[in-house]
Design an enzyme around this catalytic site. Structure first.
Site, PDB file in Angstrom:
ATOM      1  N   LYS A  52      -8.726  -7.207   4.509  1.00 25.95           N
ATOM      2  CA  LYS A  52      -7.586  -7.917   5.027  1.00 25.95           C
ATOM      3  C   LYS A  52      -7.647  -8.020   6.669  1.00 25.95           C
ATOM      4  CE  LYS A  52      -4.688  -5.396   1.748  1.00 25.95           C
ATOM      5  NZ  LYS A  52      -4.189  -4.140   0.920  1.00 25.95           N
ATOM      6  N   GLN A  96      -1.565   1.170   3.043  1.00 25.39           N
ATOM      7  CA  GLN A  96      -2.638   0.946   1.862  1.00 25.39           C
ATOM      8  C   GLN A  96      -2.396   1.814   0.703  1.00 25.39           C
ATOM      9  OE1 GLN A  96      -4.784  -1.502   1.424  1.00 25.39           O
ATOM     10  NE2 GLN A  96      -5.247  -0.717  -0.580  1.00 25.39           N
ATOM     11  N   ASP A 119       4.149  -6.382   2.020  1.00 28.66           N
ATOM     12  CA  ASP A 119       3.459  -6.385   0.645  1.00 28.66           C
ATOM     13  C   ASP A 119       4.675  -6.722  -0.357  1.00 28.66           C
ATOM     14  OD1 ASP A 119       1.024  -5.465   0.175  1.00 28.66           O
ATOM     15  OD2 ASP A 119       1.207  -3.359   0.830  1.00 28.66           O
TER      16      ASP A 119
END
Length: 282
Positions: A52, A96, A119
């Site tokens: 990322k 995460q 997300d």
């Protein structure tokens, strides 16, 4: 001969488009910024976070990295999220997953400001998807829609079957296919006569989490097969939820593992970061 849908090529195309958008925003004095939080040092998570950061660097998105020790308390994590929610220079916040067992994932996801939820996991983001309002969409399903569209595959009017009902892939995938005017069935572990259900599909999305479960017995002749799974087998070999070699002869198009859906997830995360600027009214 089945068309192999190249996720690497499509994701590269999207990243190039985003690079241009980020450069244009910079000329207006806007620097797109993503805050990435990782708790603990799970090796797979570290790889994802690294990928990322690389994608951010390539596109021109500023990334802020918060690597917290495994023993970080839930209160400490929530305090950091609260601080980032209030920062005007942060557009997107990504925590995460998975988190250590002592931290409640749902509470953490719910603490992220919806307008920074790149997300697409926040209940408000999911709710907006359900009722067709603009908002962030979970990156893997959004990437699959882009793969289909950019590969010239029509969704409208097609029978679509999603195997799997997770909050991250299965459910949002079904909603997105519905939004594109597909006729959608969600199948899962309790579905009776699963092969009969999946053999109706013009577009079959396998997000079941079992290596090579989907064989040609599940697939209608000429179907498009999208494989969301990724599993590391003996000898470090990767495979998906679909038995690729077995299914290729009967389908019209298929995503490989690796190199299919995987690269699209990060490309769509980057897309959400860029979209966040508009959602925040900057």
């Amino acid at each position: 001969m089945a068309q192999v849908i190249d996720g690497k090529a499509v994701s590269a195309q999207i990243k190039e488009e985003l690079k241009g958008k980020v450069a244009a925003l910079r000329t207006e004095g806007v620097e797109v910024t993503l805050a990435v939080i990782q708790v603990g040092d799970d090796p797979a998570s570290s790889v994802y976070v690294g990928n990322k950061k690389k994608a951010c660097a390539y596109i021109g998105i500023r990334s802020l990295s918060y690597e917290l020790p495994e023993k970080t308390s839930q209160e400490e994590l929530l305090a950091l999220i609260h601080e980032l929610n209030g920062r005007e220079d942060v557009n997107g916040i990504l925590v995460q997953l998975p988190l250590p067992a002592h931290i409640a994932e749902e509470e953490v996801i719910g603490a992220i400001a919806p307008q920074k939820d790149v997300d697409g996991f926040h209940p408000q983001s999911v709710g907006k998807l359900c009722i067709g309002q603009p908002g962030f969409v979970s990156c893997t399903p959004a990437g699959i829609i882009q793969l289909l569209k950019r590969s010239g595959i029509e969704i409208a009017g097609k029978e679509c079957v999603v195997i799997g009902r997770s909050n991250i892939v299965g459910k949002p995938m079904a909603l997105l296919l519905l939004r594109e005017n597909g006729t959608v069935t969600v199948a899962h572990s309790k579905t009776e006569n699963l092969k009969e259900v999946t053999k109706r599909a013009d577009i079959l999305v396998a997000a079941v989490g079992k290596p090579r479960m989907v064989t040609r017995d599940y697939v209608k002749e000429g179907a498009v097969v999208i494989d969301v799974g990724i599993h590391r087998m003996e000898g470090n070999k990767l495979c998906g939820d679909v038995d690729y070699e077995n299914v290729v002869p009967v389908c019209s198009a298929i995503t490989p593992v690796p190199g299919g859906v995987g690269p699209m997830t990060i490309a769509m995360l980057m897309n959400n970061c860029v979209e966040s600027v508009g959602l925040q009214g900057k």
